[in-house]
Scaffold this active site. Structure first.
Site, PDB file in Angstrom:
ATOM      1  N   ARG A  30      -0.088 -12.390  -0.628  1.00 50.92           N
ATOM      2  CA  ARG A  30      -0.686 -11.303  -1.407  1.00 50.92           C
ATOM      3  C   ARG A  30      -0.517 -11.561  -2.903  1.00 50.92           C
ATOM      4  NH1 ARG A  30       1.746  -6.333   0.645  1.00 50.92           N
ATOM      5  NH2 ARG A  30       0.957  -6.940   2.694  1.00 50.92           N
ATOM      6  N   ARG A  34      -2.674  -5.821  -6.126  1.00 51.36           N
ATOM      7  CA  ARG A  34      -2.675  -4.674  -7.031  1.00 51.36           C
ATOM      8  C   ARG A  34      -1.566  -4.702  -8.080  1.00 51.36           C
ATOM      9  NH1 ARG A  34      -2.858   0.095  -2.708  1.00 51.36           N
ATOM     10  NH2 ARG A  34      -1.736  -1.497  -1.508  1.00 51.36           N
ATOM     11  N   ARG A  43     -11.192  -5.005  -8.750  1.00 52.47           N
ATOM     12  CA  ARG A  43     -11.335  -4.120  -7.596  1.00 52.47           C
ATOM     13  C   ARG A  43     -12.167  -2.893  -7.970  1.00 52.47           C
ATOM     14  NH1 ARG A  43      -8.129  -2.009  -3.248  1.00 52.47           N
ATOM     15  NH2 ARG A  43      -9.263  -0.191  -2.470  1.00 52.47           N
ATOM     16  N   ASP A  80      -9.483 -10.428   4.423  1.00 51.05           N
ATOM     17  CA  ASP A  80      -8.624  -9.582   5.242  1.00 51.05           C
ATOM     18  C   ASP A  80      -8.707 -10.042   6.685  1.00 51.05           C
ATOM     19  OD1 ASP A  80      -8.118  -6.853   6.940  1.00 51.05           O
ATOM     20  OD2 ASP A  80      -7.076  -6.796   5.027  1.00 51.05           O
ATOM     21  N   TYR A 159      -4.682  -3.989  16.008  1.00 48.84           N
ATOM     22  CA  TYR A 159      -5.536  -3.134  15.190  1.00 48.84           C
ATOM     23  C   TYR A 159      -6.767  -2.669  15.967  1.00 48.84           C
ATOM     24  CZ  TYR A 159      -3.032  -4.135  10.821  1.00 48.84           C
ATOM     25  OH  TYR A 159      -2.098  -4.209   9.826  1.00 48.84           O
TER      26      TYR A 159
END
Length: 352
Positions: A30, A34, A43, A80, A159
């Protein structure tokens, strides 16, 4: 076909080929995220997180942002792991502050909604992103390797069945243990899709691929071989048939003592370690067999200062005599100050 490791001078690829180096190569899970103000601005331009993944120019831009700041030895495709179920036809959205939401698949009728034929058409923006990154690296970051990635089938299936994140994994475990034949069909679909998806990334320019089995630790030992090791072994085997010499990194998070069997049976070229793995054990039991990657606790990077520096020194010392790639034990936390990453990079380059 020539191996990606043949004659390479890229430090990251040399480590994957089994070479111990004076200064370990590094990248961070990552690393495009952010915690970086430039990422937050890009973003904002993209709109949603999923839109950012599907816009090759912007996805390429955020992939390159940490390289400009910190000079990592590898870039990882910005995307992702849930692109695969989305590309198979499962509805996916990312609710702000809530994480991913999918329409759950829990039976044969749900499986019937999945369509391999549309996979590459829907995933095409990802392949374009890989090609864009490859071109940018070849021009401006020639010693930097490019990592493609996907989720391992067990984690992706979690998921798909739960409909999002989970703490107990009740639905997926009930299906896996109560109807292993039916659940096995889902795993087979995801496994085949993952081979096709990663192979396309390699054709677009990825030099390495990593498989993220983020929820491997949710499996009991009896299920670990069947639902984590076996699908991973198949993916590695098929990718190496299609792309001889392709390095594959496996990340079975929180696998504990199952790590040794994972390393022995999957055929991965490197294993990424979460922070719970003892350094001395990994150095003596795993590193003689393959390259190890890891495993600074992301909270220590968030904390910085003496606590981080002591932990980094311990990791560098433990793995200095064998093939090693410095990384975190999971992804960068979004509140991490960028200057802490700068200090980390400084320590790695200085070897202390």
């Amino acid at each position: 076909m020539t191996s990606p490791l043949a004659g390479t001078e890229k430090p990251f690829l040399k480590a994957l080929g089994g070479a111990a180096q004076p200064r370990p190569p590094f990248w961070l899970m990552r690393q495009a995220g952010r915690y970086l103000p430039e990422y937050r601005e890009t973003r904002r331009q993209a709109g949603s997180f999923l839109d950012l993944c599907r816009k090759p120019d912007l996805a390429c831009e955020v992939t390159l942002q940490p390289l400009r700041r910190y000079g990592m030895d590898a870039a990882i495709l910005f995307s992702d792991i849930l692109i695969v179920p989305w590309a198979l036809g499962q509805h996916l959205e990312f609710a702000e502050g809530e994480g991913p939401k999918l329409d759950p698949i829990r039976d044969a009728a749900g499986l019937a909604r999945l369509d391999m034929d549309g996979l590459h058409a829907k995933a095409q923006p990802v392949y374009e992103t890989v090609a864009n990154i490859r071109a940018a690296l070849d021009q401006d970051f020639r010693q930097t390797a490019l990592i493609g990635f996907a989720g391992s089938p067990w984690t992706v299936a979690c998921y798909m069945v739960e409909g999002g994140g989970s703490k107990e994994y009740q639905h997926v475990k009930r299906w896996a243990f109560g109807d292993p034949e039916g659940f096995g069909r889902l795993i087979d679909i995801v496994t085949d899709a993952t081979v096709a998806y990663l192979s396309a990334q390699v054709r677009a320019g990825a030099e390495v691929v990593q498989l993220f089995d983020s929820w491997a630790g949710a499996l009991p030992a009896a299920g670990f071989d069947r639902w984590s090791i076996e699908p991973t072994r198949h993916i590695v085997q098929e990718l190496k048939k299609l792309h001889p010499g392709l390095p594959v990194i496996g990340f079975p998070r929180q696998a504990g003592l199952n790590l040794e069997r994972y390393v022995e049976r999957t055929g991965v070229d490197a294993v990424s370690l979460d922070p719970s793995v003892p350094l001395e054990w990994a150095a003596s039991r795993l590193q003689p067999r393959l390259c190890v990657q890891g495993n600074l606790d992301p909270v220590l990077l968030l904390t910085g200062g003496k606590a981080m520096e002591e932990a980094v020194g311990a990791i560098l010392g433990a793995f200095r005599n064998g093939p090693f790639i410095f990384n975190l034990g999971h992804g960068i936390i979004k509140e991490t100050p960028p200057e802490h990453v700068s200090r980390l990079a400084e320590m790695i380059r200085g070897g202390r």
